[in-house]
Scaffold this motif. Structure first.
Motif, PDB file in Angstrom:
ATOM      1  N   LEU A  40      -3.097  -1.140  -2.326  1.00 14.51           N
ATOM      2  CA  LEU A  40      -1.809  -1.491  -2.940  1.00 14.51           C
ATOM      3  C   LEU A  40      -0.777  -0.384  -2.716  1.00 14.51           C
ATOM      4  N   HIS A  41      -1.241   0.845  -2.724  1.00 17.35           N
ATOM      5  CA  HIS A  41      -0.358   1.975  -2.404  1.00 17.35           C
ATOM      6  C   HIS A  41       0.283   1.754  -1.029  1.00 17.35           C
ATOM      7  N   LEU A  42      -0.523   1.371  -0.073  1.00 19.94           N
ATOM      8  CA  LEU A  42      -0.015   1.123   1.283  1.00 19.94           C
ATOM      9  C   LEU A  42       0.850  -0.138   1.327  1.00 19.94           C
ATOM     10  N   ALA A  43       0.416  -1.171   0.604  1.00 21.45           N
ATOM     11  CA  ALA A  43       1.200  -2.418   0.580  1.00 21.45           C
ATOM     12  C   ALA A  43       2.584  -2.162  -0.007  1.00 21.45           C
ATOM     13  N   ASN A  44       2.628  -1.293  -1.002  1.00 26.80           N
ATOM     14  CA  ASN A  44       3.918  -0.963  -1.615  1.00 26.80           C
ATOM     15  C   ASN A  44       4.822  -0.161  -0.682  1.00 26.80           C
ATOM     16  N   GLN A  45       4.241   0.296   0.414  1.00 27.94           N
ATOM     17  CA  GLN A  45       5.057   0.977   1.426  1.00 27.94           C
ATOM     18  C   GLN A  45       5.249   0.107   2.658  1.00 27.94           C
ATOM     19  N   GLY A  46       4.877  -1.167   2.539  1.00 30.43           N
ATOM     20  CA  GLY A  46       5.204  -2.104   3.608  1.00 30.43           C
ATOM     21  C   GLY A  46       4.070  -2.462   4.553  1.00 30.43           C
ATOM     22  N   VAL A  47       2.868  -1.921   4.331  1.00 30.31           N
ATOM     23  CA  VAL A  47       1.749  -2.309   5.199  1.00 30.31           C
ATOM     24  C   VAL A  47       1.327  -3.728   4.824  1.00 30.31           C
ATOM     25  N   THR A  48       1.148  -4.587   5.826  1.00 35.26           N
ATOM     26  CA  THR A  48       0.889  -6.000   5.543  1.00 35.26           C
ATOM     27  C   THR A  48      -0.583  -6.360   5.701  1.00 35.26           C
ATOM     28  N   ILE A  49      -0.868  -7.594   5.329  1.00 32.93           N
ATOM     29  CA  ILE A  49      -2.232  -8.123   5.435  1.00 32.93           C
ATOM     30  C   ILE A  49      -2.713  -8.129   6.886  1.00 32.93           C
ATOM     31  N   ASN A  50      -1.781  -8.144   7.827  1.00 29.93           N
ATOM     32  CA  ASN A  50      -2.168  -8.161   9.240  1.00 29.93           C
ATOM     33  C   ASN A  50      -2.351  -6.768   9.825  1.00 29.93           C
ATOM     34  N   GLU A  51      -2.113  -5.747   9.006  1.00 29.14           N
ATOM     35  CA  GLU A  51      -2.226  -4.364   9.490  1.00 29.14           C
ATOM     36  C   GLU A  51      -3.190  -3.523   8.664  1.00 29.14           C
ATOM     37  N   ILE A  52      -3.408  -3.930   7.420  1.00 29.66           N
ATOM     38  CA  ILE A  52      -4.060  -3.046   6.458  1.00 29.66           C
ATOM     39  C   ILE A  52      -5.433  -2.566   6.925  1.00 29.66           C
ATOM     40  N   HIS A  53      -6.188  -3.445   7.597  1.00 25.00           N
ATOM     41  CA  HIS A  53      -7.542  -3.069   8.043  1.00 25.00           C
ATOM     42  C   HIS A  53      -7.506  -1.995   9.115  1.00 25.00           C
ATOM     43  N   ASN A  54      -6.359  -1.835   9.768  1.00 26.48           N
ATOM     44  CA  ASN A  54      -6.224  -0.765  10.764  1.00 26.48           C
ATOM     45  C   ASN A  54      -5.617   0.500  10.164  1.00 26.48           C
ATOM     46  N   VAL A  55      -5.220   0.425   8.902  1.00 28.96           N
ATOM     47  CA  VAL A  55      -4.538   1.561   8.268  1.00 28.96           C
ATOM     48  C   VAL A  55      -5.392   2.162   7.152  1.00 28.96           C
ATOM     49  N   TYR A  56      -5.909   1.311   6.278  1.00 32.62           N
ATOM     50  CA  TYR A  56      -6.670   1.808   5.124  1.00 32.62           C
ATOM     51  C   TYR A  56      -7.987   2.438   5.576  1.00 32.62           C
ATOM     52  N   GLU A  57      -8.297   3.580   5.000  1.00 35.56           N
ATOM     53  CA  GLU A  57      -9.597   4.203   5.253  1.00 35.56           C
ATOM     54  C   GLU A  57     -10.229   4.615   3.946  1.00 35.56           C
ATOM     55  N   VAL A  58     -11.511   4.359   3.813  1.00 38.56           N
ATOM     56  CA  VAL A  58     -12.255   4.837   2.650  1.00 38.56           C
ATOM     57  C   VAL A  58     -12.259   6.362   2.722  1.00 38.56           C
ATOM     58  N   PRO A  59     -11.987   7.078   1.592  1.00 39.95           N
ATOM     59  CA  PRO A  59     -11.992   8.546   1.626  1.00 39.95           C
ATOM     60  C   PRO A  59     -13.298   9.097   2.206  1.00 39.95           C
ATOM     61  N   ALA A  60     -13.174  10.211   2.920  1.00 39.34           N
ATOM     62  CA  ALA A  60     -14.320  10.775   3.649  1.00 39.34           C
ATOM     63  C   ALA A  60     -15.513  11.020   2.728  1.00 39.34           C
ATOM     64  N   SER A  61     -15.249  11.518   1.506  1.00 38.67           N
ATOM     65  CA  SER A  61     -16.371  11.836   0.611  1.00 38.67           C
ATOM     66  C   SER A  61     -17.133  10.568   0.230  1.00 38.67           C
ATOM     67  N   LEU A  62     -16.416   9.468   0.029  1.00 38.34           N
ATOM     68  CA  LEU A  62     -17.093   8.207  -0.314  1.00 38.34           C
ATOM     69  C   LEU A  62     -17.848   7.640   0.889  1.00 38.34           C
ATOM     70  N   GLN A  63     -17.268   7.847   2.068  1.00 36.98           N
ATOM     71  CA  GLN A  63     -17.935   7.353   3.283  1.00 36.98           C
ATOM     72  C   GLN A  63     -19.271   8.032   3.526  1.00 36.98           C
ATOM     73  N   LYS A  64     -19.397   9.254   3.015  1.00 34.65           N
ATOM     74  CA  LYS A  64     -20.640  10.010   3.229  1.00 34.65           C
ATOM     75  C   LYS A  64     -21.763   9.570   2.287  1.00 34.65           C
ATOM     76  N   MET A  65     -21.445   8.690   1.367  1.00 35.28           N
ATOM     77  CA  MET A  65     -22.477   8.188   0.448  1.00 35.28           C
ATOM     78  C   MET A  65     -23.030   6.899   1.032  1.00 35.28           C
ATOM     79  N   TRP A  66     -24.302   6.883   1.338  1.00 37.39           N
ATOM     80  CA  TRP A  66     -24.893   5.713   1.996  1.00 37.39           C
ATOM     81  C   TRP A  66     -24.675   4.436   1.194  1.00 37.39           C
ATOM     82  N   PHE A  67     -24.744   4.570  -0.144  1.00 35.67           N
ATOM     83  CA  PHE A  67     -24.635   3.356  -0.963  1.00 35.67           C
ATOM     84  C   PHE A  67     -23.220   2.787  -0.962  1.00 35.67           C
ATOM     85  N   ASN A  68     -22.281   3.471  -0.336  1.00 32.84           N
ATOM     86  CA  ASN A  68     -20.920   2.948  -0.239  1.00 32.84           C
ATOM     87  C   ASN A  68     -20.609   2.366   1.141  1.00 32.84           C
TER      88      ASN A  68
END
Ligand SMILES: [Zn+2]
Length: 699
Positions: free
Chosen positions: A397-425
């Protein structure tokens, strides 16, 4: 309706097949594309992973936290007895559950056609057998998509989530009784939530007579019955069709095909039943004495399911997190199609569980995957999952509020690195890509606010102009081949998709698009994404297999459908084009449960309203619910029920024939990719995928 099992049984023969297509089909294709299918590939047109795919997967592997192997310790811990027989037979004779077909996962550490992270969860899900969680709590895992749990009460066993089918649940109970449960009775059954893989097997572990006699309490969360099937009825046929993509139902288990579903290895093919709860947990937090032990229930509506609850066992310091916290990022948006879930709400309920129970819990277990031991680990997983769903909600939503659309968000949003390092995430059910788009869909809907996408042409209508402007099929094929050969698969798919829409019979184009899909599929960590690309490739190459038609709705599931839901669905099955000019009013009276409905056909629309009757109906129908259910299930026709006198008609009986003439049957074999219509001459071979339930959708 056709069952998915029957549909899947019409697969073409695989593995030993060689390229059968004529040379002319392959003219103009590069050497790489003309290669035979690699040995062991199920599809004669299948391809090995390209050097680009191998490179992408190698890079992904290097970024994963393989040093953390606690999941393997936890997955192994407490094994009492392995699964005695890797196949479970269904009562109908076919194989209901088959772990044999996944043995290839254990024979080789990794495959260059499978993402290392997906390979890892699939190997972890090979934990079939009976496990002790702590003394007094046991789980049978790997007998089904979900886990079944047994908790020792004062006089018997409390069962949580009796799997998807009676056959797998019965086999699990048998193993449990042999090694840990003995002859003590089942005293209670808890359904953690409304998805079919958490209640469908109940008849494999308890007798309905014992439930009616009060010997077994069946406990469910608030609004359980309202949601058990309603989520899947209105768009059910479309969802069933899309499951072929998300769950890869036509793909054989193979390094080139299906490698598991992340939540578990697959969905069993047995009989589904439902015994309604005799005790509903209504309060947000409710303490209940069940078979002499204290259970604290936490309702968590609108999280992983619309009706769901966690359970805490304070005397054992054991926390059951239902399907709210498992070893994966779950679906916010579900590829088979479902209302988008509320990730902020989900995160809050995990936070509440953490602060209510998680600060003292010493073990946490759930309806999929394996337990977590020790308070530090319990808190680590709860906090990580809480933050994962909150981050996905807030930052998208932070990104959407800056104009990122449903057709772009998957190429822009990234899960934070620390969360990505947790296998269960990691994204073994949801993926950051499709979930991030889902969050925007939830809050803003499908439109990106660009007027050019507001009323777009249908793909088949715009594609011919694209093909023309790009210089025709040959130029597109040449450029697409080049992009393919350079590993630029997403670009190749853009232009090939246009060509396939413009020329649905251009098999060369479909084959090249299939090759592109296949490479994209191999590169995915998420099984739903992988399966979807591989399923698309399969259908582009082979067409949609024909299958026999059969009705697979279980009587229990029909009974769970409310009369209003049934009438609403009738309005969906009604074909407006056939109802033009019809106008009538019907009163429906259901004496045994006191329901009444006014049903109106007007403006080519069929509506119903509960609790009202018209003053001057054209027809009044009186029928008990128990007799109506036979019509709903298709075991009796309207004519038969009228002839036997259980259905009384007062007024213009001919209206029923008029109504019936407007009702359509849905076929789940509708075309998704252009030019893939049902093959008339299906190759008759047993499908490697045995079956899945008809009227429930597990998750
Ligand atoms: Zn589930």
């Amino acid at each position: 309706m056709i069952t998915r099992r029957r549909f899947a049984r019409t697969l073409p023969i695989v593995a030993t097949a060689v390229v059968a297509s004529g040379k002319s089909m392959l003219e103009g294709r590069s050497v790489l594309a003309q290669q035979r299918a690699p040995i062991g590939h199920f599809d004669p047109k299948g391809k090995a992973p390209s050097k680009y795919t191998v490179e992408v997967l190698k890079r992904a592997r290097s970024e994963l936290p393989f040093a953390d192997d606690r999941d393997f310790e936890e997955q192994r811990r407490g094994l009492i007895a392995p699964m005695p027989d890797l196949q479970i037979k269904a009562d109908a004779g076919h194989v209901a559950w088959d772990m044999e077909r996944f043995q290839f996962l254990l024979k080789q550490p990794e495959f260059d056609s499978v993402h290392a992270s997906l390979n890892r969860i699939s190997v972890l899900n090979m934990n079939y057998g009976l496990y002790e969680v702590i003394p007094g709590i046991y789980q049978v895992r790997g007998f089904d998509l979900s886990d079944i749990s047994f908790i020792r009460g004062k006089t018997g066993w409390i069962v949580i989530d009796p799997l998807t089918t009676a056959e797998t649940a019965r086999a699990a109970l048998k193993l449990f009784r042999q090694h840990a449960g003995g002859d003590l009775p089942v005293t209670a059954v808890i359904y953690s939530h409304s998805h079919g893989d958490h209640w469908g097997g109940v008849r494999g572990i308890v007798d309905e007579a014992d439930v009616r006699a009060g010997k077994v309490t069946v406990i469910g969360p608030r609004n359980f019955m309202q949601h058990t099937i309603s989520e899947n009825v209105y768009a059910g046929n479309a969802m069933n069709r899309r499951l072929f993509y998300q769950y890869g139902l036509l793909l054989p288990a193979s390094p080139y095909g299906y490698v598991g579903q992340g939540l578990g290895q697959g969905v069993p093919a047995g009989s589904i039943g439902l015994i309604a709860p005799t005790r509903i947990i209504e309060e947000d937090i409710e303490d209940v004495d069940v078979d002499g032990i204290k259970l604290v229930f936490q309702n968590t509506p609108d999280t992983e399911a619309p009706s769901e609850m966690n359970t805490y066992f304070p005397e054992m310091k054991a926390l059951w997190m239902a399907e709210n916290v498992t070893a994966t990022l779950h679906n916010i948006y579900t590829l088979r199609g479902a209302p988008v879930r509320d990730p902020l709400n989900w995160s809050k309920f995990i936070g509440q569980a953490l602060y209510r129970f998680g600060r003292e819990a010493e073990v946490m277990f759930a309806s999929h995957h394996w337990p977590r031991w020790g308070n530090a680990r319990v808190q680590e997983v709860l906090r990580g999952q809480r933050d994962l769903y909150a981050n996905m909600n807030n930052q998208v939503l932070h990104l959407a509020n800056q104009g990122v659309t449903i057709n772009e968000i998957h190429n822009v949003y990234e899960v934070p690195a620390s969360l990505q390092k947790m296998w269960f995430n990691r994204g073994y059910h949801g993926s950051p890509q499709h979930n991030s788009r889902g969050v925007i869909q939830r809050y803003l809907g499908f439109w990106d606010a660009n007027p050019a996408t507001l009323i777009p042409l249908s793909p088949a209508d715009s594609a011919p102009l694209y093909v023309d402007m790009m210089g025709g099929a040959d130029r597109i094929m040449a450029r697409a081949q080049q992009l393919h050969d350079e590993g630029q698969y997403l670009l190749a798919q853009e232009i090939l998709n246009k060509l396939v829409y413009a020329q649905p019979h251009n098999q060369m184009a479909k084959d090249l698009l299939a090759d592109v899909f296949e490479q994209i599929g191999y590169q995915q960590e998420n099984p739903g994404l992988r399966n979807s690309y591989l399923a698309g490739a399969y259908e582009l190459r082979q067409g949609i297999p024909a299958g026999e038609m059969a009705n697979s709705s279980s009587p229990d599931v029909i009974r769970a459908m409310s009369t209003e839901l049934f009438l609403n669905f009738l309005g969906i099955r009604m074909d407006s084009a056939k109802a033009d000019g019809l106008r009538f009013t019907i009163n429906l009276i259901v004496p045994d449960n006191g329901e009444k409905f006014v049903i109106e056909m007007e403006n080519a629309t069929l509506t119903n309203l509960s609790g009202f009757l018209a003053d001057k109906p054209d027809l009044t129908i009186t029928i008990n619910r128990v007799d109506l259910e036979k019509i709903m299930a298709g075991t009796k026709t309207v004519e038969e029920q009228v002839a036997s006198g259980v259905m009384q008609l007062d007024g213009d009986a001919g209206l029923l024939g008029k109504l019936a003439s407007t009702i359509a049957d849905f076929d789940p074999r509708f075309q998704i990719m252009p030019g893939t219509k049902i093959r008339e001459a299906a190759v008759k071979t047993a499908g490697p995928y045995e079956a899945v339930p008809g009227a429930t959708i597990p998750e």
